[in-house]
Motif scaffolding. Structure first.
Motif, PDB file in Angstrom:
ATOM      1  N   TYR A 145      36.442 -30.287 -58.723  1.00  0.00           N
ATOM      2  CA  TYR A 145      37.228 -29.423 -57.849  1.00  0.00           C
ATOM      3  C   TYR A 145      36.334 -28.365 -57.203  1.00  0.00           C
ATOM      4  CZ  TYR A 145      40.915 -31.516 -60.646  1.00  0.00           C
ATOM      5  OH  TYR A 145      41.723 -32.421 -61.278  1.00  0.00           O
ATOM      6  N   ARG A 146      36.654 -28.027 -55.965  1.00  0.00           N
ATOM      7  CA  ARG A 146      35.911 -26.987 -55.252  1.00  0.00           C
ATOM      8  C   ARG A 146      36.716 -25.692 -55.250  1.00  0.00           C
ATOM      9  NH1 ARG A 146      33.702 -27.988 -49.235  1.00  0.00           N
ATOM     10  NH2 ARG A 146      32.124 -29.097 -50.453  1.00  0.00           N
ATOM     11  N   PRO A 147      36.178 -24.605 -55.807  1.00  0.00           N
ATOM     12  CA  PRO A 147      36.882 -23.315 -55.726  1.00  0.00           C
ATOM     13  C   PRO A 147      36.920 -22.813 -54.284  1.00  0.00           C
ATOM     14  CG  PRO A 147      35.156 -23.287 -57.415  1.00  0.00           C
ATOM     15  CD  PRO A 147      34.934 -24.506 -56.579  1.00  0.00           C
ATOM     16  N   GLN A 148      38.050 -22.283 -53.884  1.00  0.00           N
ATOM     17  CA  GLN A 148      38.209 -21.734 -52.543  1.00  0.00           C
ATOM     18  C   GLN A 148      39.073 -20.480 -52.605  1.00  0.00           C
ATOM     19  OE1 GLN A 148      39.943 -25.084 -50.349  1.00  0.00           O
ATOM     20  NE2 GLN A 148      37.958 -25.501 -49.423  1.00  0.00           N
ATOM     21  N   SER A 149      38.894 -19.614 -51.630  1.00  0.00           N
ATOM     22  CA  SER A 149      39.752 -18.442 -51.500  1.00  0.00           C
ATOM     23  C   SER A 149      40.700 -18.671 -50.332  1.00  0.00           C
ATOM     24  CB  SER A 149      38.916 -17.180 -51.265  1.00  0.00           C
ATOM     25  OG  SER A 149      39.754 -16.056 -51.103  1.00  0.00           O
ATOM     26  N   VAL A 150      41.964 -18.916 -50.651  1.00  0.00           N
ATOM     27  CA  VAL A 150      42.991 -19.183 -49.642  1.00  0.00           C
ATOM     28  C   VAL A 150      44.267 -18.452 -50.063  1.00  0.00           C
ATOM     29  CG1 VAL A 150      44.354 -20.934 -48.455  1.00  0.00           C
ATOM     30  CG2 VAL A 150      42.012 -21.468 -49.180  1.00  0.00           C
ATOM     31  N   PRO A 151      44.783 -17.549 -49.244  1.00  0.00           N
ATOM     32  CA  PRO A 151      46.003 -16.826 -49.623  1.00  0.00           C
ATOM     33  C   PRO A 151      47.196 -17.769 -49.779  1.00  0.00           C
ATOM     34  CG  PRO A 151      44.904 -15.780 -47.758  1.00  0.00           C
ATOM     35  CD  PRO A 151      44.253 -17.107 -47.945  1.00  0.00           C
ATOM     36  N   ARG A 152      47.971 -17.547 -50.836  1.00  0.00           N
ATOM     37  CA  ARG A 152      49.204 -18.295 -51.066  1.00  0.00           C
ATOM     38  C   ARG A 152      50.303 -17.301 -51.433  1.00  0.00           C
ATOM     39  NH1 ARG A 152      49.392 -21.885 -48.415  1.00  0.00           N
ATOM     40  NH2 ARG A 152      50.638 -23.361 -49.618  1.00  0.00           N
ATOM     41  N   ALA A 153      51.532 -17.776 -51.418  1.00  0.00           N
ATOM     42  CA  ALA A 153      52.679 -16.887 -51.590  1.00  0.00           C
ATOM     43  C   ALA A 153      53.154 -16.847 -53.038  1.00  0.00           C
ATOM     44  CB  ALA A 153      53.823 -17.341 -50.685  1.00  0.00           C
ATOM     45  N   LEU A 154      53.599 -15.667 -53.448  1.00  0.00           N
ATOM     46  CA  LEU A 154      54.276 -15.463 -54.729  1.00  0.00           C
ATOM     47  C   LEU A 154      55.111 -14.193 -54.582  1.00  0.00           C
ATOM     48  CD1 LEU A 154      52.704 -15.668 -58.290  1.00  0.00           C
ATOM     49  CD2 LEU A 154      54.382 -13.943 -57.702  1.00  0.00           C
ATOM     50  N   PHE A 155      56.403 -14.296 -54.850  1.00  0.00           N
ATOM     51  CA  PHE A 155      57.286 -13.150 -54.658  1.00  0.00           C
ATOM     52  C   PHE A 155      57.985 -12.765 -55.952  1.00  0.00           C
ATOM     53  CE2 PHE A 155      57.277 -15.165 -50.420  1.00  0.00           C
ATOM     54  CZ  PHE A 155      56.925 -14.084 -49.628  1.00  0.00           C
ATOM     55  N   GLN A 156      58.077 -11.467 -56.167  1.00  0.00           N
ATOM     56  CA  GLN A 156      58.983 -10.949 -57.170  1.00  0.00           C
ATOM     57  C   GLN A 156      60.377 -10.900 -56.545  1.00  0.00           C
ATOM     58  OE1 GLN A 156      57.943  -7.007 -58.524  1.00  0.00           O
ATOM     59  NE2 GLN A 156      58.263  -7.590 -60.650  1.00  0.00           N
ATOM     60  N   SER A 157      61.403 -10.994 -57.358  1.00  0.00           N
ATOM     61  CA  SER A 157      62.759 -10.969 -56.812  1.00  0.00           C
ATOM     62  C   SER A 157      63.023  -9.667 -56.061  1.00  0.00           C
ATOM     63  CB  SER A 157      63.787 -11.134 -57.933  1.00  0.00           C
ATOM     64  OG  SER A 157      63.742 -10.028 -58.809  1.00  0.00           O
ATOM     65  N   GLN A 158      63.851  -9.761 -55.044  1.00  0.00           N
ATOM     66  CA  GLN A 158      64.284  -8.615 -54.241  1.00  0.00           C
ATOM     67  C   GLN A 158      63.157  -7.992 -53.412  1.00  0.00           C
ATOM     68  OE1 GLN A 158      67.655  -8.007 -54.549  1.00  0.00           O
ATOM     69  NE2 GLN A 158      67.708  -9.605 -56.118  1.00  0.00           N
ATOM     70  N   THR A 159      62.080  -8.732 -53.136  1.00  0.00           N
ATOM     71  CA  THR A 159      60.956  -8.102 -52.433  1.00  0.00           C
ATOM     72  C   THR A 159      60.557  -8.799 -51.136  1.00  0.00           C
ATOM     73  OG1 THR A 159      59.245  -9.376 -53.607  1.00  0.00           O
ATOM     74  CG2 THR A 159      59.984  -7.297 -54.618  1.00  0.00           C
ATOM     75  N   ILE A 160      61.026 -10.004 -50.871  1.00  0.00           N
ATOM     76  CA  ILE A 160      60.535 -10.736 -49.705  1.00  0.00           C
ATOM     77  C   ILE A 160      60.957 -10.052 -48.405  1.00  0.00           C
ATOM     78  CG2 ILE A 160      62.534 -12.297 -49.640  1.00  0.00           C
ATOM     79  CD1 ILE A 160      60.590 -14.490 -48.632  1.00  0.00           C
ATOM     80  N   VAL A 161      60.009  -9.973 -47.480  1.00  0.00           N
ATOM     81  CA  VAL A 161      60.276  -9.489 -46.127  1.00  0.00           C
ATOM     82  C   VAL A 161      60.099 -10.621 -45.128  1.00  0.00           C
ATOM     83  CG1 VAL A 161      59.492  -7.939 -44.288  1.00  0.00           C
ATOM     84  CG2 VAL A 161      59.688  -7.101 -46.637  1.00  0.00           C
ATOM     85  N   ASP A 162      59.009 -11.378 -45.273  1.00  0.00           N
ATOM     86  CA  ASP A 162      58.783 -12.479 -44.340  1.00  0.00           C
ATOM     87  C   ASP A 162      57.814 -13.481 -44.953  1.00  0.00           C
ATOM     88  OD1 ASP A 162      59.230 -13.914 -42.069  1.00  0.00           O
ATOM     89  OD2 ASP A 162      58.232 -12.523 -40.698  1.00  0.00           O
ATOM     90  N   LEU A 163      57.811 -14.694 -44.377  1.00  0.00           N
ATOM     91  CA  LEU A 163      56.932 -15.753 -44.847  1.00  0.00           C
ATOM     92  C   LEU A 163      56.626 -16.688 -43.690  1.00  0.00           C
ATOM     93  CD1 LEU A 163      55.480 -17.071 -47.259  1.00  0.00           C
ATOM     94  CD2 LEU A 163      57.578 -18.355 -47.725  1.00  0.00           C
ATOM     95  N   ASP A 164      55.351 -17.007 -43.516  1.00  0.00           N
ATOM     96  CA  ASP A 164      54.933 -17.883 -42.429  1.00  0.00           C
ATOM     97  C   ASP A 164      55.037 -19.347 -42.841  1.00  0.00           C
ATOM     98  OD1 ASP A 164      52.743 -17.270 -44.275  1.00  0.00           O
ATOM     99  OD2 ASP A 164      51.572 -18.604 -43.005  1.00  0.00           O
ATOM    100  N   ARG A 165      54.885 -20.247 -41.861  1.00  0.00           N
ATOM    101  CA  ARG A 165      55.020 -21.680 -42.120  1.00  0.00           C
ATOM    102  C   ARG A 165      53.984 -22.194 -43.114  1.00  0.00           C
ATOM    103  NH1 ARG A 165      52.903 -26.110 -38.301  1.00  0.00           N
ATOM    104  NH2 ARG A 165      52.543 -24.324 -36.999  1.00  0.00           N
ATOM    105  N   GLY A 166      52.765 -21.692 -43.018  1.00  0.00           N
ATOM    106  CA  GLY A 166      51.710 -22.174 -43.901  1.00  0.00           C
ATOM    107  C   GLY A 166      51.732 -21.564 -45.285  1.00  0.00           C
ATOM    108  N   LEU A 167      52.632 -20.604 -45.519  1.00  0.00           N
ATOM    109  CA  LEU A 167      52.763 -19.913 -46.808  1.00  0.00           C
ATOM    110  C   LEU A 167      51.504 -19.117 -47.145  1.00  0.00           C
ATOM    111  CD1 LEU A 167      54.368 -22.842 -48.889  1.00  0.00           C
ATOM    112  CD2 LEU A 167      55.458 -21.314 -47.231  1.00  0.00           C
TER     113      LEU A 167
END
Length: 358
Positions: A145-167
């Protein structure tokens, strides 16, 4: 008990869907998995969904068009906000069907109990959580496996404001405090069959005019404002399979058989998703559950090194202070540290080399 929900959208993922369900079901429970089916036509997928739906997995079938795929982030946002109204969860992980959540701090762990315990530790923290590390499987090299730095989504309940298609760009109500989590995504994007990679890529970029070289523009296709949109998918039509594989031969990676072993414990044969090509498979005799690896002499030799993540971070403050490598110091070791002969473990355990006689 902390309730963790997992949310994905998929279409015709006959090889990945059941592994995704079993992996995350072991962490969250089947009743906390939601699959948005984007118009699957493969009978195998329909049968898998029907079976696990009877076991408690939620299957949402109303978002079945390509436009729905393009609107994935907003669909996920709508689903999550409905859960917020119901107040029935603590965390939600929106992800793709080829992604599998794991833990990586002082070591790599795929243990569901340990993963849940770290979510429990975060339960009362009020912040935007950063989950921006992943392990990308090396094509036709099982357990690498190749380590990479790529942002991904994780939300706590009651906190989401927005989310893009690519997450990739989750927004929450906590705009002043950000905390990097100990979680990673194991990204099994590189299917063993290159034509299968192209087939799935084609479905995802069918709306982009000129995305596939040599194909005429079709009615309804668009020209994105950003010419680099979905470039990682267009890549497969611009390069041959050999060129694709060549891109993985000169960068160090990680050898981590613990991932395939966990699939087997779940009753999943990892061969269809990781491939069968023969690569050295040395035993892991380190508490970190992986080894750093690089190819030598055009694949004739393979070198392995014991890597201690916390030791390397502590011993290299220049790395931890770096705006990029500080996110995950192992990336520095892959890109430069190994070549610079920086110590990778506190006991100066030497690397070892194996011939590729397989």
């Amino acid at each position: 008990m902390t309730v963790i929900r997992c949310l994905t959208m998929q279409k015709n993922e006959s090889k990945l869907l059941e592994p995704w369900i079993l992996w995350h079901g072991a962490i969250c429970g089947f009743s906390n998995l939601t699959i948005v089916d984007n118009g699957s036509t493969d009978p195998r997928v329909e049968n898998i969904q029907a079976y696990y739906e009877s076991q408690g997995v939620e299957i949402i079938r109303k978002y079945n068009s390509h436009d729905d795929f393009l609107n994935k982030g907003q669909i996920f946002k709508k689903i999550i906000q409905q859960w917020d109204k119901e107040k029935n969860y603590d965390f939600v992980i929106p992800m793709d069907c080829d992604e599998f959540i794991a833990y990586f701090l002082e070591r790599l762990s795929v243990d569901p109990v340990e993963i849940r315990s770290h979510f429990e530790n975060m339960k009362d923290v009020k912040a935007t959580f950063l989950t921006d590390r992943l392990l990308l499987n090396i094509p036709n090299a099982p357990n690498y496996y190749r380590p990479q730095s790529v942002p991904r989504a994780l939300f706590q309940s009651q906190t989401i404001v927005d989310l893009d298609r690519g997450l990739h760009a989750p927004q929450t109500i906590h705009t002043e405090k950000y905390i990097r989590t100990p979680f990673i995504h194991i990204h099994l994007h590189n299917r063993p069959n290159y034509e299968e990679i192209r087939r799935f890529a084609r479905e995802k970029i069918s709306h982009i005019a000129g995305a596939i070289p040599g194909e005429a523009v079709k009615p309804g296709q668009i020209t994105p404002q950003n010419p680099d949109e979905s470039y990682h998918l267009k890549y497969y039509f611009l390069h041959s399979e050999e060129e694709f594989l060549q891109g993985y031969r000169f960068t160090p990676d990680l050898y981590a058989p613990i991932i395939a072993e966990h699939f087997k414990k779940l009753g999943v044969d990892p061969t269809p998703i990781l491939g069968t090509q023969a690569f050295p498979q040395p035993p892991i005799q380190t508490q970190h559950n992986f080894l750093a690896h690089r190819r030598l002499q055009d694949d004739a030799l393979h070198e392995y090194s014991v890597f201690d993540p916390l030791f390397y971070a502590y011993e290299n403050p220049d790395v931890t202070k770096d705006t990029f490598y500080g996110k995950w110091p192992i990336l520095h070791y892959m890109d430069a540290g190994w070549h610079e002969n920086r110590l990778s473990n506190p006991f100066n355990i030497p690397s070892f080399i194996l011939k590729n006689d397989l």
